[in-house]
Scaffold this motif. Structure first.
Motif, PDB file in Angstrom:
ATOM      1  N   GLU A 532      52.543  29.433 157.885  1.00  0.00           N
ATOM      2  CA  GLU A 532      51.188  29.521 157.340  1.00  0.00           C
ATOM      3  C   GLU A 532      50.354  30.559 158.086  1.00  0.00           C
ATOM      4  N   PHE A 533      49.560  31.322 157.349  1.00  0.00           N
ATOM      5  CA  PHE A 533      48.571  32.210 157.971  1.00  0.00           C
ATOM      6  C   PHE A 533      47.395  32.348 157.023  1.00  0.00           C
ATOM      7  N   HIS A 534      46.344  32.974 157.494  1.00  0.00           N
ATOM      8  CA  HIS A 534      45.170  33.189 156.642  1.00  0.00           C
ATOM      9  C   HIS A 534      45.106  34.649 156.234  1.00  0.00           C
ATOM     10  N   ALA A 535      45.077  34.861 154.923  1.00  0.00           N
ATOM     11  CA  ALA A 535      45.088  36.222 154.397  1.00  0.00           C
ATOM     12  C   ALA A 535      43.678  36.783 154.359  1.00  0.00           C
ATOM     13  N   TYR A 536      43.593  38.109 154.492  1.00  0.00           N
ATOM     14  CA  TYR A 536      42.299  38.803 154.380  1.00  0.00           C
ATOM     15  C   TYR A 536      42.512  40.031 153.509  1.00  0.00           C
ATOM     16  N   GLY A 537      41.481  40.866 153.407  1.00  0.00           N
ATOM     17  CA  GLY A 537      41.530  42.016 152.510  1.00  0.00           C
ATOM     18  C   GLY A 537      42.763  42.877 152.773  1.00  0.00           C
ATOM     19  N   GLY A 538      43.428  43.273 151.702  1.00  0.00           N
ATOM     20  CA  GLY A 538      44.623  44.098 151.832  1.00  0.00           C
ATOM     21  C   GLY A 538      45.894  43.282 151.730  1.00  0.00           C
ATOM     22  N   ASP A 539      45.787  41.989 152.016  1.00  0.00           N
ATOM     23  CA  ASP A 539      46.994  41.155 151.966  1.00  0.00           C
ATOM     24  C   ASP A 539      47.463  40.897 150.540  1.00  0.00           C
ATOM     25  N   PHE A 540      46.644  41.249 149.575  1.00  0.00           N
ATOM     26  CA  PHE A 540      47.046  41.039 148.190  1.00  0.00           C
ATOM     27  C   PHE A 540      47.294  42.372 147.484  1.00  0.00           C
ATOM     28  N   GLY A 541      47.481  43.430 148.279  1.00  0.00           N
ATOM     29  CA  GLY A 541      47.808  44.723 147.694  1.00  0.00           C
ATOM     30  C   GLY A 541      46.640  45.369 146.956  1.00  0.00           C
ATOM     31  N   GLU A 542      45.412  44.980 147.286  1.00  0.00           N
ATOM     32  CA  GLU A 542      44.261  45.579 146.613  1.00  0.00           C
ATOM     33  C   GLU A 542      44.247  47.091 146.815  1.00  0.00           C
ATOM     34  N   GLU A 543      43.824  47.830 145.779  1.00  0.00           N
ATOM     35  CA  GLU A 543      43.793  49.290 145.960  1.00  0.00           C
ATOM     36  C   GLU A 543      42.609  49.715 146.818  1.00  0.00           C
ATOM     37  N   ASP A 546      38.432  45.840 152.320  1.00  0.00           N
ATOM     38  CA  ASP A 546      37.767  45.974 153.608  1.00  0.00           C
ATOM     39  C   ASP A 546      38.377  45.080 154.676  1.00  0.00           C
ATOM     40  N   GLY A 547      39.690  44.912 154.555  1.00  0.00           N
ATOM     41  CA  GLY A 547      40.457  44.296 155.646  1.00  0.00           C
ATOM     42  C   GLY A 547      39.926  42.943 156.075  1.00  0.00           C
ATOM     43  N   ASN A 548      39.858  42.767 157.381  1.00  0.00           N
ATOM     44  CA  ASN A 548      39.495  41.444 157.905  1.00  0.00           C
ATOM     45  C   ASN A 548      37.996  41.289 158.127  1.00  0.00           C
ATOM     46  N   PHE A 549      37.206  42.181 157.540  1.00  0.00           N
ATOM     47  CA  PHE A 549      35.747  42.021 157.622  1.00  0.00           C
ATOM     48  C   PHE A 549      35.297  40.738 156.915  1.00  0.00           C
ATOM     49  N   ILE A 550      36.198  40.148 156.174  1.00  0.00           N
ATOM     50  CA  ILE A 550      35.923  38.891 155.462  1.00  0.00           C
ATOM     51  C   ILE A 550      36.076  37.688 156.410  1.00  0.00           C
ATOM     52  N   CYS A 551      36.588  37.940 157.605  1.00  0.00           N
ATOM     53  CA  CYS A 551      36.774  36.848 158.566  1.00  0.00           C
ATOM     54  C   CYS A 551      35.794  37.049 159.709  1.00  0.00           C
ATOM     55  N   ASP A 552      34.590  36.615 159.517  1.00  0.00           N
ATOM     56  CA  ASP A 552      33.544  36.876 160.511  1.00  0.00           C
ATOM     57  C   ASP A 552      32.655  35.661 160.685  1.00  0.00           C
ATOM     58  N   GLN A 863      45.246  29.661 173.810  1.00  0.00           N
ATOM     59  CA  GLN A 863      45.043  30.775 172.866  1.00  0.00           C
ATOM     60  C   GLN A 863      43.980  30.380 171.841  1.00  0.00           C
ATOM     61  N   THR A 864      43.115  31.289 171.511  1.00  0.00           N
ATOM     62  CA  THR A 864      42.155  31.051 170.428  1.00  0.00           C
ATOM     63  C   THR A 864      42.701  31.738 169.184  1.00  0.00           C
ATOM     64  N   PRO A 865      42.903  30.970 168.103  1.00  0.00           N
ATOM     65  CA  PRO A 865      43.583  31.548 166.937  1.00  0.00           C
ATOM     66  C   PRO A 865      42.670  32.359 166.019  1.00  0.00           C
ATOM     67  N   TYR A 866      42.088  33.439 166.546  1.00  0.00           N
ATOM     68  CA  TYR A 866      41.311  34.318 165.662  1.00  0.00           C
ATOM     69  C   TYR A 866      42.223  34.793 164.537  1.00  0.00           C
ATOM     70  N   VAL A 867      41.690  34.787 163.323  1.00  0.00           N
ATOM     71  CA  VAL A 867      42.526  35.119 162.157  1.00  0.00           C
ATOM     72  C   VAL A 867      43.191  36.478 162.359  1.00  0.00           C
TER      73      VAL A 867
END
Ligand code: GAL
Length: 967
Positions: A532-543, A546-552, A863-867
């Motif tokens: 298991e992991f947490h997906a962010y921008g780009g993980d779905f093949g978007e053209e 903005d990457g992991n800016f969604i995890c803030d 460890q702190t599990p930052y996405v």
């Protein structure tokens, strides 16, 4: 023009209203519907015909976002962009490829369903829905996060009703819904059928003010003719609605959320509304509720569930609010759209100041110099006003809402003025907020986002640079100020919270702020091999993404509090406990309204991190704003002026810790829940250091460098083994895996300077009877900047001492990520005990939530599990740490002065290379960093960099560490 590509408000819906809970029949149409996805908007709407057979269709849950219902991508995927539109900017047109979800439900009316009028209510459809019931078109909705109601009584049948809803991912509405979040289409909020009895309550409008001078509340409920009000608690029995009633009340505040259940009834229908009495005004340049200035300790909350996107259960809404309350948060900005209506009920109930924000953002027009920005284009006027009106009509009965916001990042333009006028016409009891217009033309408060500390201070003093227009400038200068977004909580951080809070508390004009943001919007996903992991921008093949800016956020996607939330909790604690000279401490009540009834003080006296005495004290009963000094229970405490200083006491530092905890259960936390704490050393620090050094470290007089040795060095003077433990030799380390807050500006400089690839050149190795002296120069390729390092090793018995001297060489132009030692132990040494700050991580500017004590953990748990993987897990001010295996064998590390400690199963380089937590694979070693210091954290991912006091620069440094094998 096609209906989805018009500037219109949609059609067919009834005028907006509040939707109070009443005893009229209602039927939830949530559940399993039939579903068909088509790639364009133009498939014939054959499915609206009740005779159409949907037997070949798939099933879908409603509410839902269809891309999250099939995780193999066959129903499309989430797309993440922050500012940029994922479609060409060509309003009101949208791409021909426009995923369109046809939803279909066949339903029967329950037995006893009354005939007559009925409404079909959609709480939210993203982005545009066209609706039919039993083959008749009801209309078209825009405004994804706003409700729409349609009259359907005349169309209903006892059985076999067919509801058909066509949902387009892209529509004209897309242009005004450019919020920084996943693009996720669907019927994502509830669908309900509401019976509307003849003579029932159509709309209910509650006015409930409070006069703090007289203690009287004023209640008026506007609704249909002839309705009456009943509230035993207020002594009201069938009082006629529509008139103002003055009566003594307990007011509502976010700290004391007293609600009255008021029944509003006609002969045909009975509603119960939760009434909170409070009055919001701006007076003397201050934002006041019930006569007192309010300090927002806020967060921005998006609606998010890691599995379901913006479909949030009531349980999750409550979880969010309970977590916020438990972390001293008192305010929520509903960024950037009206939340699910239940959330606001819960805010009323649990107590939260809320800024309700209209579903409007057009940020992506900024990428095109704001050409054709909807807020400035008259063609959009009605659509935008409609959005504002629907928000206010739905939500104005909530006492928790203290401000309306026109939207977020929508530039400037006349339509904002039209929205503001429409809002004021519907509700003139709440100030207006909008950050996007610096001139504050339509607002009552001055709001900024990410203003740095210096600017906030200027504003606090009323000394901000003037606007060009003197009239607007004077108006703005008289306004209270808040930061609707600050302290970007992306990854490790935010740093600098404490310094903001000090400003907020120092200047009356500053009413606090709202941390960006509450939740990491990582979507729970699995690797090919099932991890298991947490997906962010780009993980779905978007053209475009903005990457992991969604995890803030301050909480991870699964709602685990991040260290940033713990820091925020400490920084904003509403009770402050501080040392007040010998034998006493001060308790300050920093609430705006609440007194301290309900709190107990718990104290401990620890020596070397071990509790020697503990007890409880009554909390002084202070009104909001008051403080008092309280005597410490010295007489009961050995070594603190009470009993004799025992031998063990002499061996360690002693600390007082005072905690304010809940004395009894509340709606959001149990008895014993900690609200605030303070800690200070009980003994003069100079005494402490002497005691510590004598108790634990190496006596210099005995030290030498003779044989036989517990330590084995190689020919370059590198420590290869100690006490039988094979080591990856300690060496100077400057690198850390850049944090999100480093990434934007600093990490590029660090990489350019080569700090991730330094090498160590041995200058000489000299062994004599006193010591092993190893001199090196540590430097990256391609630059003349380096560090001259002297390692001076000496031993006494098993104990090995390292004295390090570091001198910068050449020209250093960048701060250092870290300065310290890195060594590797075999992987089995994975248990850690330390005396220092903990239990959680801390950095120079994120240290307030940590306290001095003795802690045990494991390397894995540290460890702190930052996405997005990055530097994490450092423990501050560590006096000593034991790194051992399960039997207790291992290494003890003592610092002559406190050090910063990190242990992990991968190197900083591996951490740096990882993109998701699942990329991190434990290796053969536990990597330990014993650092003199690290650079601070800051919040430069979107905000100010590390404040000067927390920077780390190359400068002459010395530190001493002692290694002792543990067997
Ligand atoms: C702000 C915006 C937020 C979010 C934040 C950065 O400009 O209002 O929605 O994008 O920046 O995370």
């Amino acid at each position: 023009m096609r209906y989805l590509e018009t500037f219109s408000t949609g059609y067919g819906a009834l005028p907006p209203r509040a939707n109070p809970a009443t005893d009229a029949a209602r039927l939830s149409l949530n559940g399993t519907w039939r579903f068909r996805l088509t790639p364009t908007a133009d498939t014939p709407a054959d499915f609206a015909d009740p005779a159409f057979s949907d037997s070949g269709w798939d099933e879908i849950a409603v509410p839902s976002h269809w891309p999250l219902q099939r995780r193999d991508g066959s129903w499309g995927n989430p797309i993440y962009t922050n500012v940029r539109y994922p479609i060409p900017v060509d309003p009101p047109y949208v791409p021909t490829e426009n995923p369109t979800g046809d939803h279909r439900l066949t339903f029967d009316l329950p037995g006893g369903w009354p005939g007559g009028d009925a409404l079909l209510r959609f709480e939210g459809i993203d982005s545009c829905g066209r609706i039919w019931l039993n083959g008749t078109e009801l209309g078209v909705t825009f405004g994804s996060r706003l409700p729409s109601e349609f009259a359907v009584g005349h169309l209903l049948r006892p059985t076999g009703n067919v509801l058909a809803v066509r949902v387009h991912q892209w529509s004209a509405g897309t242009y005004v819904e450019d919020q920084d979040m996943w693009w996720l289409p669907g019927i994502f909020r509830d669908v309900t059928l509401l019976a509307r009895p003849d003579g029932g309550l159509t709309d209910v409008r509650v006015h409930a003010g409070y006069d703090h001078r007289t203690g009287l509340g004023t209640l008026r409920v506007d609704t249909v003719e002839g309705a009456v009000l009943t509230c035993p608690e207020l002594g009201l029995s069938a009082a006629p609605a529509g008139f103002a009633i003055e009566l003594p009340v307990t007011p509502w505040t976010a700290e004391t959320p007293h609600l009255y259940r008021v029944e509003v009834a006609t002969g045909a229908e009975r509603a119960v509304v939760a009434v909170g009495f409070r009055t919001v005004v701006i007076e003397d340049g201050l934002f006041k509720v019930n006569g007192r200035a309010v300090l927002f300790r806020g967060v921005n909350r998006h609606e998010f569930d890691p599995d379901h996107g913006r479909v949030v259960s009531e349980e999750l809404m409550r979880t969010d609010l309970v977590l916020m309350k438990q972390h001293n948060i008192n305010a929520v900005r509903a960024s950037h759209y009206p939340p699910h209506p239940r959330f606001l009920d819960l805010c009323d109930e649990l107590g939260m100041w809320v800024i309700d924000e209209c579903d409007l953002e057009t940020h992506g027009f900024g990428e095109n110099d704001w050409r054709r920005n909807p807020t400035a284009d008259p063609a959009w006027r009605d659509a935008l006003v409609d959005r504002a009106v629907r928000m206010v009509a739905r939500d104005r009965n909530h006492p928790s809402i203290v401000m309306w916001s026109l939207g977020n990042e929508a530039g400037v333009g006349d339509n904002l003025g039209h929205m503001a006028a429409a809002i004021r016409a519907l509700d003139d009891t709440r100030p207006l907020h909008y950050e996007g217009d610096r001139e504050c033309r339509h607002t009552d408060v001055y709001s900024r986002m990410y203003a740095d500390h210096a600017e906030v201070e200027l504003i606090g003093r009323g000394e901000e640079p003037p606007l060009d227009d003197p009239e607007l400038d004077a108006r703005r200068r008289a306004m209270p100020f808040l930061q609707c977004e600050y302290a970007h909580a992306m990854g490790n951080g935010p740093g600098g919270l404490h310094e903001y809070q000090q400003l907020f508390e120092r200047y009356d004009r500053l009413h606090g702020g709202f941390v960006w943001e509450w939740i990491d919007h990582g979507i729970r996903s699995r690797t090919a091999d099932g991890r298991e992991f947490h997906a962010y921008g780009g993980d779905f093949g978007e053209e475009l993404h903005d990457g992991n800016f969604i995890c803030d956020g301050l909480v991870f996607p699964d709602r685990t509090p991040s260290p940033g939330l713990l820091e925020y909790k400490k920084v904003i604690e509403p009770v402050r406990i501080t040392e007040a000279g010998p034998g006493a401490f001060t308790v300050a009540n920093r609430h705006d309204f609440a007194d301290l009834t309900g709190l107990t003080l718990c104290w401990t006296y620890e020596i070397g991190g071990i509790e020697h005495a503990a007890g409880e004290l009554p909390c002084p009963q202070l009104a909001a704003g008051e403080s008092a000094t309280v005597a410490l229970p010295v007489a009961e405490v050995p070594g603190a002026g009470g009993g004799a200083l025992t031998e063990s006491a002499a061996a360690g530092e002693s600390w007082w810790t005072l905690r304010a905890v809940l004395a009894a259960d509340t709606a959001w936390a149990g008895a014993g829940h900690e609200i605030a704490w303070g800690q200070w050393p009980a003994v003069d620090a100079s005494v402490v250091n002497g005691v510590e050094a004598a108790g634990s470290a190496l006596d210099e007089a005995e030290a030498g460098f003779g044989a036989p040795r517990a330590a084995r060095f190689d020919e370059r003077g590198r420590l290869m083994e100690l006490g039988g433990i094979g080591l990856v030799a300690p060496r100077i380390d400057l690198w850390r895996a850049p944090t999100d807050n480093d990434t934007h500006a600093l990490a590029a400089q660090w990489r350019h300077a080569g700090l991730h690839r330094v090498h160590e050149r041995t200058i000489d190795v000299i062994a004599d009877r006193d010591a092993l002296l190893v001199r090196t120069r540590v430097a990256p390729a391609a630059t003349d900047a380096g560090l001259l390092v002297t390692y001076r090793w000496s031993e006494a018995g098993d104990v090995l001492r390292l004295q390090l001297d570091i001198t910068p060489d050449g020209v250093w132009t960048v701060p250092l990520p870290r300065l310290g030692l890195r060594l590797g132990l075999p992987a089995g040494y994975d248990q850690v005990e330390w005396f220092g700050r903990g239990p959680g991580e801390g950095y120079a500017d994120t240290r307030l939530a940590t306290r001095v004590g003795r802690f045990t953990s494991t390397v894995d748990a540290m460890q702190t599990p930052y996405v997005y993987p990055q530097e994490n897990g450092s423990r501050l001010d560590v006096r000593w740490a034991n790194v051992t295996d399960a039997t207790g064998a291992g290494l003890r590390i003592d610092g002559r002065s406190p050090f910063q400690f990190t242990a992990r199963r991968w190197t900083s380089e591996q951490l740096d290379a990882a993109r998701h937590l699942t990329d991190l694979v434990p290796g053969a070693h536990v990597w330990v960093n014993v650092d003199l210091a690290q650079h601070g954290i800051g919040s430069n991912s979107c905000g100010p960099a590390v404040l000067p006091g927390h920077e780390l620069h190359a400068a002459p440094a010395a530190f001493t560490v002692v290694f002792t094998p543990l067997r």
